[in-house]
Write a protein that holds these residues in place. Sequence first.
Motif, PDB file in Angstrom:
ATOM      1  N   LEU A  52       0.824  -1.203   0.000  1.00 26.49           N
ATOM      2  CA  LEU A  52       0.000   0.000   0.000  1.00 26.49           C
ATOM      3  C   LEU A  52       0.861   1.258   0.000  1.00 26.49           C
ATOM      4  O   LEU A  52       0.538   2.236  -0.669  1.00 26.49           O
ATOM      5  N   GLY A  53       1.977   1.245   0.685  1.00 28.38           N
ATOM      6  CA  GLY A  53       2.863   2.411   0.732  1.00 28.38           C
ATOM      7  C   GLY A  53       3.349   2.828  -0.644  1.00 28.38           C
ATOM      8  O   GLY A  53       3.528   4.021  -0.910  1.00 28.38           O
ATOM      9  N   LEU A  54       3.554   1.870  -1.525  1.00 25.56           N
ATOM     10  CA  LEU A  54       3.985   2.210  -2.885  1.00 25.56           C
ATOM     11  C   LEU A  54       2.845   2.835  -3.679  1.00 25.56           C
ATOM     12  O   LEU A  54       3.060   3.762  -4.454  1.00 25.56           O
ATOM     13  N   VAL A  55       1.640   2.347  -3.482  1.00 21.92           N
ATOM     14  CA  VAL A  55       0.486   2.968  -4.137  1.00 21.92           C
ATOM     15  C   VAL A  55       0.324   4.395  -3.629  1.00 21.92           C
ATOM     16  O   VAL A  55       0.102   5.326  -4.416  1.00 21.92           O
ATOM     17  N   GLN A  56       0.482   4.581  -2.338  1.00 21.16           N
ATOM     18  CA  GLN A  56       0.380   5.924  -1.764  1.00 21.16           C
ATOM     19  C   GLN A  56       1.474   6.838  -2.314  1.00 21.16           C
ATOM     20  O   GLN A  56       1.232   8.019  -2.557  1.00 21.16           O
ATOM     21  N   ALA A  57       2.663   6.301  -2.536  1.00 20.85           N
ATOM     22  CA  ALA A  57       3.747   7.093  -3.137  1.00 20.85           C
ATOM     23  C   ALA A  57       3.369   7.519  -4.552  1.00 20.85           C
ATOM     24  O   ALA A  57       3.636   8.660  -4.957  1.00 20.85           O
ATOM     25  N   ALA A  58       2.735   6.623  -5.305  1.00 16.38           N
ATOM     26  CA  ALA A  58       2.295   6.959  -6.662  1.00 16.38           C
ATOM     27  C   ALA A  58       1.225   8.037  -6.623  1.00 16.38           C
ATOM     28  O   ALA A  58       1.244   8.975  -7.432  1.00 16.38           O
ATOM     29  N   VAL A  59       0.306   7.937  -5.675  1.00 13.66           N
ATOM     30  CA  VAL A  59      -0.753   8.937  -5.539  1.00 13.66           C
ATOM     31  C   VAL A  59      -0.157  10.295  -5.182  1.00 13.66           C
ATOM     32  O   VAL A  59      -0.568  11.329  -5.726  1.00 13.66           O
ATOM     33  N   THR A  60       0.823  10.299  -4.313  1.00 14.24           N
ATOM     34  CA  THR A  60       1.485  11.547  -3.937  1.00 14.24           C
ATOM     35  C   THR A  60       2.188  12.168  -5.134  1.00 14.24           C
ATOM     36  O   THR A  60       2.094  13.377  -5.372  1.00 14.24           O
ATOM     37  N   TYR A  61       2.892  11.352  -5.896  1.00 15.44           N
ATOM     38  CA  TYR A  61       3.557  11.849  -7.107  1.00 15.44           C
ATOM     39  C   TYR A  61       2.516  12.396  -8.078  1.00 15.44           C
ATOM     40  O   TYR A  61       2.695  13.468  -8.664  1.00 15.44           O
ATOM     41  N   TYR A  62       1.435  11.682  -8.237  1.00 20.01           N
ATOM     42  CA  TYR A  62       0.369  12.126  -9.133  1.00 20.01           C
ATOM     43  C   TYR A  62      -0.182  13.481  -8.708  1.00 20.01           C
ATOM     44  O   TYR A  62      -0.454  14.332  -9.561  1.00 20.01           O
ATOM     45  N   GLY A  63      -0.307  13.684  -7.424  1.00 24.72           N
ATOM     46  CA  GLY A  63      -0.782  14.973  -6.925  1.00 24.72           C
ATOM     47  C   GLY A  63       0.104  16.123  -7.370  1.00 24.72           C
ATOM     48  O   GLY A  63      -0.377  17.229  -7.629  1.00 24.72           O
ATOM     49  N   ALA A  64       1.385  15.857  -7.493  1.00 26.30           N
ATOM     50  CA  ALA A  64       2.336  16.894  -7.896  1.00 26.30           C
ATOM     51  C   ALA A  64       2.477  17.018  -9.415  1.00 26.30           C
ATOM     52  O   ALA A  64       2.829  18.081  -9.921  1.00 26.30           O
ATOM     53  N   TYR A  65       2.203  15.939 -10.146  1.00 28.27           N
ATOM     54  CA  TYR A  65       2.465  15.918 -11.591  1.00 28.27           C
ATOM     55  C   TYR A  65       1.274  15.322 -12.361  1.00 28.27           C
ATOM     56  O   TYR A  65       1.436  14.439 -13.204  1.00 28.27           O
ATOM     57  N   GLN A  66       0.102  15.824 -12.091  1.00 28.25           N
ATOM     58  CA  GLN A  66      -1.114  15.281 -12.701  1.00 28.25           C
ATOM     59  C   GLN A  66      -1.091  15.334 -14.221  1.00 28.25           C
ATOM     60  O   GLN A  66      -1.494  14.364 -14.884  1.00 28.25           O
ATOM     61  N   ASP A  67      -0.664  16.443 -14.786  1.00 22.47           N
ATOM     62  CA  ASP A  67      -0.668  16.572 -16.255  1.00 22.47           C
ATOM     63  C   ASP A  67       0.184  15.489 -16.910  1.00 22.47           C
ATOM     64  O   ASP A  67      -0.227  14.889 -17.909  1.00 22.47           O
ATOM     65  N   GLU A  68       1.364  15.263 -16.358  1.00 21.83           N
ATOM     66  CA  GLU A  68       2.267  14.243 -16.898  1.00 21.83           C
ATOM     67  C   GLU A  68       1.619  12.858 -16.863  1.00 21.83           C
ATOM     68  O   GLU A  68       1.614  12.132 -17.867  1.00 21.83           O
ATOM     69  N   ILE A  69       1.075  12.492 -15.720  1.00 12.62           N
ATOM     70  CA  ILE A  69       0.488  11.161 -15.556  1.00 12.62           C
ATOM     71  C   ILE A  69      -0.792  11.022 -16.373  1.00 12.62           C
ATOM     72  O   ILE A  69      -1.034   9.984 -17.000  1.00 12.62           O
ATOM     73  N   ASN A  70      -1.607  12.067 -16.401  1.00  9.56           N
ATOM     74  CA  ASN A  70      -2.827  12.017 -17.213  1.00  9.56           C
ATOM     75  C   ASN A  70      -2.504  11.819 -18.685  1.00  9.56           C
ATOM     76  O   ASN A  70      -3.234  11.119 -19.395  1.00  9.56           O
ATOM     77  N   GLN A  71      -1.411  12.411 -19.160  1.00  6.08           N
ATOM     78  CA  GLN A  71      -1.005  12.234 -20.555  1.00  6.08           C
ATOM     79  C   GLN A  71      -0.642  10.782 -20.828  1.00  6.08           C
ATOM     80  O   GLN A  71      -1.017  10.227 -21.857  1.00  6.08           O
ATOM     81  N   TRP A  72       0.079  10.146 -19.914  1.00  6.68           N
ATOM     82  CA  TRP A  72       0.434   8.739 -20.087  1.00  6.68           C
ATOM     83  C   TRP A  72      -0.818   7.869 -20.091  1.00  6.68           C
ATOM     84  O   TRP A  72      -0.938   6.933 -20.899  1.00  6.68           O
ATOM     85  N   ILE A  73      -1.760   8.157 -19.197  1.00  9.04           N
ATOM     86  CA  ILE A  73      -2.996   7.377 -19.148  1.00  9.04           C
ATOM     87  C   ILE A  73      -3.763   7.548 -20.453  1.00  9.04           C
ATOM     88  O   ILE A  73      -4.240   6.572 -21.043  1.00  9.04           O
ATOM     89  N   GLN A  74      -3.886   8.776 -20.924  1.00  6.87           N
ATOM     90  CA  GLN A  74      -4.605   9.053 -22.165  1.00  6.87           C
ATOM     91  C   GLN A  74      -3.940   8.340 -23.354  1.00  6.87           C
ATOM     92  O   GLN A  74      -4.621   7.743 -24.190  1.00  6.87           O
ATOM     93  N   THR A  75      -2.626   8.389 -23.421  1.00  4.97           N
ATOM     94  CA  THR A  75      -1.900   7.722 -24.502  1.00  4.97           C
ATOM     95  C   THR A  75      -2.161   6.222 -24.477  1.00  4.97           C
ATOM     96  O   THR A  75      -2.425   5.599 -25.512  1.00  4.97           O
TER      97      THR A  75
END
Length: 96
Positions: A52-75
Amino acid sequence: MDEHPLIRFAEGPAGRRARLVGTGKDVWEVIATVRDNGGDAAEAARYLEIPLGLVQAAVTYYGAYQDEINQWIQTNEQEAAEASAAWYAGQAAVKQ
């Protein structure tokens, strides 16, 4: 890396991707899974079979870099849709 110690970066043909340390999973994959589980990080961790800690780390990163991650998801979603359409077109052609 100081702000997100569980995140590393990998270079590939599509560019630089944020990844979770020791998992081989990209942050966008984890975030997509969290979304698919109604925002439940614990359920996503169970599904992905990572702590769970790794998922939480990903969520924290996503909070800081949403545009980057959203682009990867969209692609990824676009590529999956294109692959699906090609498969169905191939199936239709074979049945003729």
